[in-house]
Design an enzyme around this catalytic site. Structure first.
Site, PDB file in Angstrom:
ATOM      1  N   PRO A  16      15.925  10.664   1.243  1.00  0.00           N
ATOM      2  CA  PRO A  16      15.611   9.359   0.668  1.00  0.00           C
ATOM      3  C   PRO A  16      15.161   8.356   1.729  1.00  0.00           C
ATOM      4  O   PRO A  16      15.749   8.269   2.796  1.00  0.00           O
ATOM      5  CB  PRO A  16      16.952   8.922   0.059  1.00  0.00           C
ATOM      6  CG  PRO A  16      17.985   9.619   0.892  1.00  0.00           C
ATOM      7  CD  PRO A  16      17.382  10.935   1.276  1.00  0.00           C
ATOM      8  N   CYS A  75      -8.758 -11.975   7.787  1.00  0.00           N
ATOM      9  CA  CYS A  75     -10.169 -12.063   7.451  1.00  0.00           C
ATOM     10  C   CYS A  75     -10.600 -10.796   6.727  1.00  0.00           C
ATOM     11  O   CYS A  75     -11.258  -9.923   7.304  1.00  0.00           O
ATOM     12  CB  CYS A  75     -11.000 -12.278   8.711  1.00  0.00           C
ATOM     13  SG  CYS A  75     -10.769 -13.925   9.335  1.00  0.00           S
ATOM     14  N   GLU A  76     -10.183 -10.712   5.484  1.00  0.00           N
ATOM     15  CA  GLU A  76     -10.393  -9.518   4.670  1.00  0.00           C
ATOM     16  C   GLU A  76     -10.118  -9.951   3.236  1.00  0.00           C
ATOM     17  O   GLU A  76      -9.007 -10.393   2.940  1.00  0.00           O
ATOM     18  CB  GLU A  76      -9.356  -8.452   5.119  1.00  0.00           C
ATOM     19  CG  GLU A  76      -9.577  -7.056   4.692  1.00  0.00           C
ATOM     20  CD  GLU A  76     -10.642  -6.355   5.530  1.00  0.00           C
ATOM     21  OE1 GLU A  76     -11.439  -5.658   4.928  1.00  0.00           O
ATOM     22  OE2 GLU A  76     -10.677  -6.538   6.767  1.00  0.00           O
ATOM     23  N   ARG A 113       0.842  -3.007   1.419  1.00  0.00           N
ATOM     24  CA  ARG A 113       0.995  -2.110   0.272  1.00  0.00           C
ATOM     25  C   ARG A 113       0.170  -2.506  -0.958  1.00  0.00           C
ATOM     26  O   ARG A 113      -0.218  -1.655  -1.736  1.00  0.00           O
ATOM     27  CB  ARG A 113       2.477  -1.943  -0.092  1.00  0.00           C
ATOM     28  CG  ARG A 113       3.245  -1.190   1.001  1.00  0.00           C
ATOM     29  CD  ARG A 113       4.674  -0.858   0.606  1.00  0.00           C
ATOM     30  NE  ARG A 113       4.731   0.111  -0.461  1.00  0.00           N
ATOM     31  CZ  ARG A 113       5.085  -0.139  -1.708  1.00  0.00           C
ATOM     32  NH1 ARG A 113       5.441  -1.357  -2.065  1.00  0.00           N
ATOM     33  NH2 ARG A 113       5.098   0.814  -2.606  1.00  0.00           N
ATOM     34  N   GLY A 152      11.832  10.468  -2.514  1.00  0.00           N
ATOM     35  CA  GLY A 152      10.948  10.070  -3.599  1.00  0.00           C
ATOM     36  C   GLY A 152      11.572   9.370  -4.778  1.00  0.00           C
ATOM     37  O   GLY A 152      10.855   8.947  -5.685  1.00  0.00           O
TER      38      GLY A 152
HETATM   39  C1  LIG Z   1       7.792   9.837   2.637  1.00  0.00           C
HETATM   40  C2  LIG Z   1       8.659  11.015   2.626  1.00  0.00           C
HETATM   41  C3  LIG Z   1      10.009  10.893   2.290  1.00  0.00           C
HETATM   42  C4  LIG Z   1      10.614   9.615   1.799  1.00  0.00           C
HETATM   43  O1  LIG Z   1      10.107   9.271   0.565  1.00  0.00           O
HETATM   44  P1  LIG Z   1      10.701   8.010  -0.220  1.00  0.00           P
HETATM   45  O2  LIG Z   1       9.828   7.894  -1.405  1.00  0.00           O
HETATM   46  O3  LIG Z   1      10.603   6.849   0.689  1.00  0.00           O
HETATM   47  O4  LIG Z   1      12.109   8.346  -0.577  1.00  0.00           O
HETATM   48  C5  LIG Z   1      10.800  12.005   2.383  1.00  0.00           C
HETATM   49  N1  LIG Z   1      10.300  13.189   2.800  1.00  0.00           N
HETATM   50  C6  LIG Z   1       9.001  13.338   3.133  1.00  0.00           C
HETATM   51  C7  LIG Z   1       8.530  14.638   3.595  1.00  0.00           C
HETATM   52  C8  LIG Z   1       8.142  12.269   3.060  1.00  0.00           C
HETATM   53  O5  LIG Z   1       6.868  12.434   3.366  1.00  0.00           O
END
Ligand SMILES: *Cc1c(COP(=O)(O)O)cnc(C)c1O
Length: 431
Positions: free
Chosen positions: A291, A361-362, A330, A248
């Site tokens: 990560p 087509c959106e 995204r 995250g």
């Molecule tokens: C998506 C996810 C990640 C990776 O998250 P990033 O934001 O890409 O670092 C890690 N662990 C779990 C459980 C996830 O769902």
């Protein structure tokens, strides 16, 4: 530039990993995903080094392979001494084909089918990140059938709001993922798991969300988990030895995003954890992190060819490209911000505001709005930066559009890691 692998050469062309992007577009065609292999290795080694330094030799970053998944990535992850997080048998299968050691694979997902569990156990996966009690029962039963004791880690929700987009926020009590600590359900689940014959409970996992810039939610989440380890030790006499803090950490997509010092964040989390573990009377757990985005996002760039422009006086200007939501969904999904440039006019000043429209087509098929560019013309090469994460891995064949190839850049050379889909590929399963 938003990342040090982007530049402009003497011809005024945009460069990526030191190579002229207009030449790469000419050589491989567009749309085209470029991946800077050295950047991925650099990011992986940053995590490996910082985690070992701050959490000890056994600490392990797991590359969240959903962010960018194909064979070569698992080979790189293995060479860089990472574990991996996989969320489906398809990802596990890809890792297997790449020769990735299964004991370093952590299997995620909130609805693993019995067949998925069977597949993972047959292949001797290292750990299940167990999401719920239905899954726990299934793992216990299937592990028993194979005569093994399966290692698991429980996915828990610490009740943290990381203040990121709601669609990528996962740590709150009300989440489809994991078992809540606050409601007492996590404690109940642990009691049940400790009584299962074919289960070895190794610890806990939390993942608070994605694209988080601030270190505070990670520190707060880790602290809640430590308190929970101490609480369970006190009431059940079970002390978890693994704590997986999820992924995250954010990535700089646009100039206004902050620069992130990943090693400093890891140190900040570790400092708190060492102090709090001692205060709580528990051993410092073995720490894992997952990560994804922060490993691969800025290792990626996507190139498109401009098909034309359209100016609607009094409204806006559109620039149309030969890809779109099929290779990068995204913006359509959650209005993700990107930095965009014209690769062949990288030294020209921005003149006009554009909406970058895809070819699907959106009406919602946009890559970005309010983008300032030099005046765009048919044939220009449009580059979208920082597309290494959640672009190729989220790509689809909507409108029967073949997926672009993934071309890796390394030390001045380029090679194809995933070839461009052909029309025949699109028909592979049609009977
Ligand atoms: C998506 C996810 C990640 C990776 O998250 P990033 O934001 O890409 O670092 C890690 N662990 C779990 C459980 C996830 O769902």
């Amino acid at each position: 530039m938003i990342c040090n692998n982007i530049g402009i050469n003497a011809k005024g062309h945009l460069t990526f990993a030191g190579q002229d992007t207009t030449e790469l577009a000419a050589q491989y065609g567009t749309p085209l995903y470029l991946i800077d292999e050295n950047k991925i290795r650099e990011k992986m080694s940053t995590y490996v080094k910082a985690m070992k330094e701050n959490f000890g030799e056994n600490a392990l970053p797991l590359y969240a392979s959903k962010a960018l998944c194909f064979k070569k990535i698992y080979k790189i992850a293995n060479e860089e001494h990472m574990g991996v997080d996989a969320v489906s048998p398809g990802e596990i299968y890809t890792a297997l084909q790449a020769g990735f050691p299964m004991e370093k694979v952590y299997f995620h997902g909130n609805n693993k089918t019995d067949a998925d569990i069977e597949f993972a156990i047959e292949n001797r996966i290292g750990y299940f990140i167990c999401d719920n009690l239905d899954e726990l029962d299934a793992i216990d039963e299937i592990a028993g059938k194979h005569g093994i004791k399966q290692k698991i880690i429980f996915r828990l929700t610490p009740g943290i709001d990381p203040h990121t987009h709601v669609k990528i926020s996962t740590g709150k009590v009300d989440s489809k993922f994991g078992i809540a600590i606050e409601t007492g359900q996590a404690e109940e689940a642990i009691k049940i798991a400790l009584g299962k014959k074919n289960i070895e409970l190794c610890g806990y996992h939390c993942h608070i969300g994605s694209q988080t810039f601030d270190i505070k939610p990670f520190v707060d989440g880790a602290e809640i988990m430590l308190k929970f380890i101490a609480h369970i030790k006190e009431v059940l006499g079970y002390e978890a030895h693994i704590l997986n803090l999820g992924g995250g950490m954010g990535v700089k997509y646009v100039e206004s995003d902050p620069e992130i010092d990943y090693a400093a964040n890891i140190k900040g989390i570790a400092d708190m954890m060492k102090k709090r573990s001692a205060e709580l009377g528990i051993n410092m757990p073995l720490v894992l992190m997952e990560p994804g985005r922060s490993i691969v996002a800025d290792a990626g760039m996507t190139l498109y060819t401009v098909g034309g422009t359209k100016e609607i006086p009094g409204y806006k200007n559109y620039v149309s490209i030969d890809g779109g939501m099929t290779d990068n969904p995204r913006y359509t999904l959650y209005e993700a911000a990107y930095t965009i440039k014209l690769a062949n006019k990288a030294d020209k000043a921005p003149e006009k505001e554009y909406t970058v429209g895809g070819r699907c087509c959106e009406s919602g098929d946009l890559i970005q709005e309010h983008v300032m560019l030099p005046t765009a013309k048919k044939g220009d090469i449009l580059a979208v930066m920082t597309t290494g994460a959640y672009n190729y891995s989220m790509a689809s064949n909507y409108n029967r559009i073949p997926r672009p190839p993934v071309v890796m850049l390394k030390d001045g050379e380029s090679y194809v890691a995933v070839r461009r889909e052909s029309y025949a590929d699109l028909m592979l399963n049609d009977l």
